[in-house]
Design a protein around this motif. Sequence first.
Motif, PDB file in Angstrom:
ATOM      1  N   GLU A   1      -3.601  76.159 -54.499  1.00 53.49           N
ATOM      2  CA  GLU A   1      -2.177  76.288 -54.838  1.00 53.49           C
ATOM      3  C   GLU A   1      -2.006  77.123 -56.120  1.00 53.49           C
TER       4      GLU A   1
ATOM      5  N   GLU B   1       5.948  67.466 -70.225  1.00 53.12           N
ATOM      6  CA  GLU B   1       6.055  68.051 -71.563  1.00 53.12           C
ATOM      7  C   GLU B   1       6.809  69.406 -71.551  1.00 53.12           C
TER       8      GLU B   1
ATOM      9  N   LEU C   1       1.145  65.155 -54.480  1.00 53.56           N
ATOM     10  CA  LEU C   1       0.387  66.197 -55.180  1.00 53.56           C
ATOM     11  C   LEU C   1       0.750  67.589 -54.664  1.00 53.56           C
ATOM     12  N   GLY C   2      -0.103  68.540 -54.855  1.00 53.87           N
ATOM     13  CA  GLY C   2       0.250  69.931 -54.559  1.00 53.87           C
ATOM     14  C   GLY C   2       0.257  70.259 -53.072  1.00 53.87           C
TER      15      GLY C   2
ATOM     16  N   THR D   1       6.395  62.179 -63.841  1.00 48.66           N
ATOM     17  CA  THR D   1       6.978  63.299 -63.082  1.00 48.66           C
ATOM     18  C   THR D   1       6.523  64.661 -63.632  1.00 48.66           C
TER      19      THR D   1
ATOM     20  N   THR E   1      -4.598  65.692 -62.080  1.00 48.88           N
ATOM     21  CA  THR E   1      -4.048  64.534 -62.806  1.00 48.88           C
ATOM     22  C   THR E   1      -4.024  63.314 -61.894  1.00 48.88           C
TER      23      THR E   1
ATOM     24  N   CYS F   1       6.401  72.568 -54.452  1.00 49.28           N
ATOM     25  CA  CYS F   1       5.209  72.041 -53.795  1.00 49.28           C
ATOM     26  C   CYS F   1       5.262  72.230 -52.277  1.00 49.28           C
TER      27      CYS F   1
ATOM     28  N   GLY G   1       0.836  64.094 -71.504  1.00 48.52           N
ATOM     29  CA  GLY G   1       0.244  63.313 -70.416  1.00 48.52           C
ATOM     30  C   GLY G   1      -1.056  62.636 -70.796  1.00 48.52           C
TER      31      GLY G   1
ATOM     32  N   LYS H   1       7.898  58.680 -67.657  1.00 50.74           N
ATOM     33  CA  LYS H   1       7.257  59.678 -68.542  1.00 50.74           C
ATOM     34  C   LYS H   1       7.461  61.050 -67.900  1.00 50.74           C
TER      35      LYS H   1
ATOM     36  N   GLY I   1       2.614  65.301 -59.235  1.00 50.87           N
ATOM     37  CA  GLY I   1       1.994  66.312 -60.092  1.00 50.87           C
ATOM     38  C   GLY I   1       0.811  66.934 -59.384  1.00 50.87           C
ATOM     39  N   SER I   2      -0.177  67.323 -60.165  1.00 47.29           N
ATOM     40  CA  SER I   2      -1.297  68.065 -59.588  1.00 47.29           C
ATOM     41  C   SER I   2      -2.397  67.114 -59.094  1.00 47.29           C
TER      42      SER I   2
ATOM     43  N   TRP J   1       6.950  69.119 -64.135  1.00 45.49           N
ATOM     44  CA  TRP J   1       7.957  69.953 -64.806  1.00 45.49           C
ATOM     45  C   TRP J   1       8.853  70.712 -63.831  1.00 45.49           C
TER      46      TRP J   1
HETATM   47  P1  NAP Z   1       0.499  67.785 -63.871  1.00 39.61           P
HETATM   48  O1  NAP Z   1      -0.104  68.662 -64.875  1.00 39.61           O
HETATM   49  O2  NAP Z   1      -0.383  66.983 -62.994  1.00 39.61           O
HETATM   50  O3  NAP Z   1       1.496  66.825 -64.671  1.00 39.61           O
HETATM   51  C1  NAP Z   1       2.346  65.910 -64.029  1.00 39.61           C
HETATM   52  C2  NAP Z   1       2.703  64.799 -65.000  1.00 39.61           C
HETATM   53  O4  NAP Z   1       1.537  64.023 -65.315  1.00 39.61           O
HETATM   54  C3  NAP Z   1       3.240  65.298 -66.341  1.00 39.61           C
HETATM   55  O5  NAP Z   1       4.245  64.426 -66.796  1.00 39.61           O
HETATM   56  C4  NAP Z   1       2.009  65.226 -67.204  1.00 39.61           C
HETATM   57  O6  NAP Z   1       2.281  65.217 -68.585  1.00 39.61           O
HETATM   58  C5  NAP Z   1       1.395  63.929 -66.722  1.00 39.61           C
HETATM   59  N1  NAP Z   1      -0.022  63.747 -67.051  1.00 39.61           N
HETATM   60  C6  NAP Z   1      -0.959  64.704 -67.300  1.00 39.61           C
HETATM   61  N2  NAP Z   1      -2.158  64.126 -67.554  1.00 39.61           N
HETATM   62  C7  NAP Z   1      -1.979  62.785 -67.450  1.00 39.61           C
HETATM   63  C8  NAP Z   1      -2.847  61.655 -67.584  1.00 39.61           C
HETATM   64  N3  NAP Z   1      -4.150  61.800 -67.865  1.00 39.61           N
HETATM   65  N4  NAP Z   1      -2.334  60.429 -67.406  1.00 39.61           N
HETATM   66  C9  NAP Z   1      -1.036  60.252 -67.109  1.00 39.61           C
HETATM   67  N5  NAP Z   1      -0.158  61.291 -66.970  1.00 39.61           N
HETATM   68  C10 NAP Z   1      -0.628  62.538 -67.128  1.00 39.61           C
HETATM   69  O7  NAP Z   1       1.460  68.586 -62.902  1.00 39.61           O
HETATM   70  P2  NAP Z   1       2.543  69.695 -63.295  1.00 39.61           P
HETATM   71  O8  NAP Z   1       1.817  70.932 -63.669  1.00 39.61           O
HETATM   72  O9  NAP Z   1       3.529  69.102 -64.249  1.00 39.61           O
HETATM   73  O10 NAP Z   1       3.303  69.878 -61.917  1.00 39.61           O
HETATM   74  C11 NAP Z   1       2.930  70.801 -60.951  1.00 39.61           C
HETATM   75  C12 NAP Z   1       2.179  70.124 -59.814  1.00 39.61           C
HETATM   76  O11 NAP Z   1       2.997  69.114 -59.242  1.00 39.61           O
HETATM   77  C13 NAP Z   1       1.870  71.087 -58.671  1.00 39.61           C
HETATM   78  O12 NAP Z   1       0.578  70.858 -58.195  1.00 39.61           O
HETATM   79  C14 NAP Z   1       2.887  70.702 -57.620  1.00 39.61           C
HETATM   80  O13 NAP Z   1       2.552  71.037 -56.296  1.00 39.61           O
HETATM   81  C15 NAP Z   1       2.977  69.245 -57.817  1.00 39.61           C
HETATM   82  N6  NAP Z   1       4.216  68.732 -57.224  1.00 39.61           N
HETATM   83  C16 NAP Z   1       4.132  67.968 -56.095  1.00 39.61           C
HETATM   84  C17 NAP Z   1       5.288  67.481 -55.486  1.00 39.61           C
HETATM   85  C18 NAP Z   1       5.228  66.618 -54.258  1.00 39.61           C
HETATM   86  O14 NAP Z   1       6.200  65.948 -53.968  1.00 39.61           O
HETATM   87  N7  NAP Z   1       4.152  66.608 -53.503  1.00 39.61           N
HETATM   88  C19 NAP Z   1       6.528  67.789 -56.038  1.00 39.61           C
HETATM   89  C20 NAP Z   1       6.576  68.595 -57.173  1.00 39.61           C
HETATM   90  C21 NAP Z   1       5.401  69.034 -57.764  1.00 39.61           C
HETATM   91  P3  NAP Z   1       2.281  66.651 -69.381  1.00 39.61           P
HETATM   92  O15 NAP Z   1       3.445  67.400 -68.872  1.00 39.61           O
HETATM   93  O16 NAP Z   1       2.412  66.272 -70.801  1.00 39.61           O
HETATM   94  O17 NAP Z   1       0.981  67.310 -69.070  1.00 39.61           O
END
Ligand code: NAP
Length: 496
Positions: free
Chosen positions: A396, A195, A268-269, A166, A249, A300, A225, A192, A245-246, A168
């Motif tokens: 985004e 961070e 995703l975003g 998930t 990732t 998002c 992550g 998980k 997430g993004s 942040w």
């Molecule tokens: P992120 O950087 O992709 O991180 C999301 C999660 O993935 C975190 O728990 C992260 O851990 C983990 N992660 C990172 N690298 C990884 C890897 N190589 N393997 C496995 N897990 C890994 O996203 P974010 O910055 O936290 O969140 C913002 C993004 O989420 C935005 O793009 C937003 O639009 C999107 N989002 C989408 C929705 C939807 O429903 N469509 C809802 C909410 C948010 P760490 O925190 O330790 O990096």
Amino acid sequence: MTDISSRALPIDDDLATVDHAIRTGHMIGGQWIESDETFETRSPLNWDSGPLANVSRGDAKIAAAAVGAAVNGFEVWGSWTAHQRAEVLHRLADLITENTDEIAALETLDMGFMQESMRARLVGRGAVNFRLYADLVVEHAERAWNAKNMDHTVQRMPAGPAVVITPWNAPFMLSTWKLAPALAAGNSVIHKPAEWSPLTAGILADLAQQAGMPPGAYNLVQGIGSEVGAALVADPRVRRITFTGSPETGRHIGHAAAENLVPFTAELGGKGPLVVFADADLEAAAHRAAWQFDDSGQVCLAGTRILVEESIRDQFMERFNHHANALVLGDSRRSDTDIGPVVHPIHLERIQSFVDRAVAEGGRIVRGGSPVEGSLHYQPTLIEPASNNAEIVQREVFGPVLTFQTFSDEAEAVQLANSTAYGLSAMVWTTSSERANRVGRSIRAGLVWVNTFLVRDLTAPFGGCGISGIGREGGDHALDFHSDLKTLMILDDTVS
Ligand code: NAP
Ligand code: MG
């Protein structure tokens, strides 16, 4: 920078914490375990006052232990009846409701979310997520029919251990959204969290245990992550991966899922259009548009590309500025605040760099364009881009930064709405039913709202097109994802 800005209130220095004990470890096989290595999480409300908590930094060994525990937990949880699982999930929902204040207070400290909004909306929604899936899994009727001289029955078999990763923003609510269907379907889970906002996941794991989840059915792993997250998704014993997430990732996780041939969903975003036609209720549309700054734009689904019919440009802009000027930036714990800080200084810099590049590309700042001095707030910002190809339109930002463009007719509105690589959500404002249907059906997105925003029946599918995601969650869609569907066929007149 312009002189149009929202008001900023000071933040109280005192960061009184919450009643609930802050869990900083992993929960594996029903036991709380600490790692020697830690990472710190701070509060965006008062960044310089030091860490809120030092949280266990899981590694490959922790990931392997958590998956091992989930394999064992699945043997038990996956064999329970839907009724037995539903009972535990309803109990968990009750416990979430009882602990609403603590959850809201901790999440507000950890990521800056508006406390009242958390209390009134998001924690309750967390409880509802568990209730909904508890009920759906019990009510589910297996599809059964006779064809080709055989009784056919479609059975949902629990798939196995599921990794739930998930982001942040809105961490508590988004975690419940993803954990509830996985658990209801009979899978064990390894959660998980992110961070930058890891703390409410500890409360949730505690409550899951109190609700009666058998050891290993619900596991929590804290860490980075690229370290523990990557190790979890690469483990071949995992049978489902569900990620929010993004897109960046999402690609990494997709590679890992492909390696082990594991189904995964990726939410995703987004870069949602907010389309306002001349026949719209202008006041409602402008008010809603200004509220896209809510949660500092870290949403998002937000409609971040405002597209307005040329003939109403000035009237819209006047009303939009009126509502945006009324927004009060400040301490997320105060009821007279509308908008809290962004989650982290790195994110604030990222937002500023987007705005700087937009200006360098020829964009005009209509309002905002800078942080609030001495805090992690960013001024609600509106930019008129130099062109639709500008980065500020196409990527985004995930901050309180909107773009403003006009269109001359419906065809151009649809063309602009569909002109990015994303396709998560869209908003359309019109009083014409024909136009609502025509435009609503022409937009390429997983969700389109007409004259409203955010609320949906939770049994409806949720997800994105293009780089906004893979797969659909929500209602039965998530239960099907978390199950292996089996077709059982018994030849007529051969059994009695
Ligand atoms: P992120 O950087 O992709 O991180 C999301 C999660 O993935 C975190 O728990 C992260 O851990 C983990 N992660 C990172 N690298 C990884 C890897 N190589 N393997 C496995 N897990 C890994 O996203 P974010 O910055 O936290 O969140 C913002 C993004 O989420 C935005 O793009 C937003 O639009 C999107 N989002 C989408 C929705 C939807 O429903 N469509 C809802 C909410 C948010 P760490 O925190 O330790 O990096
Ligand atoms: Mg934090």
